[in-house]
Scaffold this motif. Sequence first.
Motif, short mmCIF file in Angstrom:
data_model
loop_
_atom_site.label_atom_id
_atom_site.label_comp_id
_atom_site.label_asym_id
_atom_site.label_seq_id
_atom_site.Cartn_x
_atom_site.Cartn_y
_atom_site.Cartn_z
N ALA A 32 -4.96 -6.69 -3.43
CA ALA A 32 -5.83 -5.72 -2.78
C ALA A 32 -5.01 -4.57 -2.18
O ALA A 32 -5.43 -3.41 -2.23
CB ALA A 32 -6.66 -6.40 -1.69
N GLY A 33 -3.85 -4.90 -1.63
CA GLY A 33 -2.97 -3.86 -1.09
C GLY A 33 -2.51 -2.90 -2.16
O GLY A 33 -2.53 -1.67 -1.95
N ALA A 79 -9.66 -1.00 -9.62
CA ALA A 79 -9.06 -1.95 -8.68
C ALA A 79 -10.05 -3.06 -8.33
O ALA A 79 -9.69 -4.25 -8.29
CB ALA A 79 -8.62 -1.21 -7.41
N VAL A 80 -11.31 -2.68 -8.08
CA VAL A 80 -12.31 -3.68 -7.72
C VAL A 80 -12.59 -4.62 -8.90
O VAL A 80 -12.61 -5.86 -8.74
CB VAL A 80 -13.62 -2.98 -7.28
CG1 VAL A 80 -14.74 -4.00 -7.10
CG2 VAL A 80 -13.39 -2.22 -5.97
N VAL A 98 0.84 -1.20 0.00
CA VAL A 98 0.00 0.00 0.00
C VAL A 98 0.88 1.25 0.00
O VAL A 98 0.70 2.16 -0.82
CB VAL A 98 -0.94 0.01 1.23
CG1 VAL A 98 -1.63 1.38 1.35
CG2 VAL A 98 -2.00 -1.08 1.11
N ALA A 124 -4.00 -2.32 -5.03
CA ALA A 124 -5.16 -1.58 -5.51
C ALA A 124 -5.53 -0.46 -4.54
O ALA A 124 -5.86 0.67 -4.96
CB ALA A 124 -6.35 -2.53 -5.68
N LEU A 125 -5.45 -0.75 -3.24
CA LEU A 125 -5.76 0.28 -2.24
C LEU A 125 -4.77 1.43 -2.31
O LEU A 125 -5.15 2.61 -2.24
CB LEU A 125 -5.75 -0.35 -0.83
CG LEU A 125 -6.09 0.59 0.32
CD1 LEU A 125 -7.49 1.16 0.16
CD2 LEU A 125 -5.96 -0.15 1.66
N GLY A 126 -3.49 1.09 -2.49
CA GLY A 126 -2.47 2.14 -2.62
C GLY A 126 -2.70 3.02 -3.83
O GLY A 126 -2.55 4.24 -3.77
N THR A 127 -3.10 2.40 -4.95
CA THR A 127 -3.39 3.16 -6.16
C THR A 127 -4.58 4.09 -5.97
O THR A 127 -4.58 5.24 -6.44
CB THR A 127 -3.70 2.19 -7.32
OG1 THR A 127 -2.56 1.34 -7.55
CG2 THR A 127 -4.00 2.94 -8.61
N ALA A 128 -5.60 3.60 -5.25
CA ALA A 128 -6.82 4.38 -5.09
C ALA A 128 -6.65 5.55 -4.12
O ALA A 128 -7.14 6.66 -4.38
CB ALA A 128 -7.96 3.47 -4.62
N ILE A 129 -5.98 5.31 -2.99
CA ILE A 129 -5.93 6.37 -1.97
C ILE A 129 -4.72 7.28 -2.12
O ILE A 129 -4.69 8.37 -1.53
CB ILE A 129 -5.96 5.79 -0.54
CG1 ILE A 129 -4.68 5.00 -0.23
CG2 ILE A 129 -7.19 4.92 -0.34
CD1 ILE A 129 -4.61 4.52 1.21
N LEU A 163 -10.46 3.38 -7.98
CA LEU A 163 -11.13 2.42 -7.10
C LEU A 163 -11.92 1.39 -7.90
O LEU A 163 -11.82 0.18 -7.65
CB LEU A 163 -12.05 3.16 -6.13
CG LEU A 163 -12.79 2.28 -5.12
CD1 LEU A 163 -11.80 1.58 -4.20
CD2 LEU A 163 -13.78 3.11 -4.31
#
Length: 456
Positions: free
Chosen positions: A146-147, A307-308, A25, A149-154, A304
């Motif tokens: 998921a980590g 990523a999902v 992340v 993807a979360l880093g990319t989104a936030i 987001l």
Amino acid sequence: MSESISQLEEKRRERLIFILAFALVISVMNSTMFNIAIPAITDEFGLKPSQAGWIVTGYIIVYAIGSVMYGKLADQYKLKTLLTAGLLFFAVGSVIGFTAANFWMIVAGRLLQAAGASVMPATSMIIPSRYFTPETRGRALGITSAGMALGTAIGPIVAGFVTSFISWHYLFIVSLLVLVTLPFFRKYLNDEAEKQKTNIDLAGAAFLAGTLALLLLAVTKSAPLLAAAGAVLFVFFLWRMNMANDPFIRLSLFRNKHYSIGILVSALSSGIGFGIPYLTPLLLQTVNGLSPLMSGLVMFPGALVAAVLGKKAGLLADQKGNHFLAYTALLSFFLGYGFLALIAGLSPLIVMAVLLLACIGQTFIQIALGNTVSQSLPKEHAGVGMGVFMMTNFIAGATSITFISKALEVHHTLIQLNPFLHNQESINYSNIYAVLALLIAAVAFIYSSTFKKQSV
């Protein structure tokens, strides 16, 4: 007794994979946050876009070379040793960047960050393969994905908040959060024995890095002498690849036609994809006048959703075939960039909606091409072949940013590819998006011509 030992091992693996996910992340955030901050840094130091682009370009070049180097070193040294060295390099780079009083200190900090952060691609592949059985590996890879993807989104939101309300300097402090994981990595990673050492082709890596740096600097500075020097280094690189016993890149890999063209198509797609995280925040802040925080919020939904849905892309390839996923991605990618060329300078809410298409296309095409390239490799070449695949994607990103930055410096252009454009301040952005859309069409043609007869 054996059952309790097994339970302890299971707990250790579970903790290890979540520690890795957290590290990913922060690592992914670090690679994306500075895209949002570039306009602020540009204004503070009075930079041209092509100069400011080196905050990202330099990072990617070092990261590309380093990711392959750490992959080779992981066959010889303990992973916890490599992680310790990598994260310490990263920390030193973060401190230099935080205290930067001029532009080149920022670049130096980013280069050191990249030298350390490039340990993460190897780590993200090694831990699931070494510590999890084939039956449980999918879940482990899902957690790491998921980590990322979360880093990319936030990342854009964190960068926007820090840049708007504190200072871009503190992005380097946010990145230091990754050091929290180091004691846990050292605790839970095995003391695996070092393998027999082989020579690492440092000269080949240096020739490649020098070639890229000189050629991209030649574009930045419009300097033919730098281009000539880069061409000379490239000759030395080819010579080294032919002469070394264990070269940095085995040129024999490229005798595989499907692999070579797959690498080309993937590199083009990766380079095109940087029009989203690099070019779009610049458009939103310089033309639409948004703050870094608001531009990050505009970027968030697309990242987001991609990523999902990215988690489901692999299932789509299994059910409908890899070609179906690739063509779906290319169509979404093309429509996203085509609409961005049409609406550049209009309401940020419209840009937010169109980014959904572009982000989904970018994510899906990388998954599809990763499958395509991996299927083109014999098992004995899979490891090194996929390492080169990742490296070329990073290099393509660095090259794309350099050319996009240079194109943004064009003033009073007579070329307007979008005849319906109302906001003349956005003409360069609209033209770049239009060119990227045309390149996506070229990628689709190359992919179709090469892989239409290949089984998937």
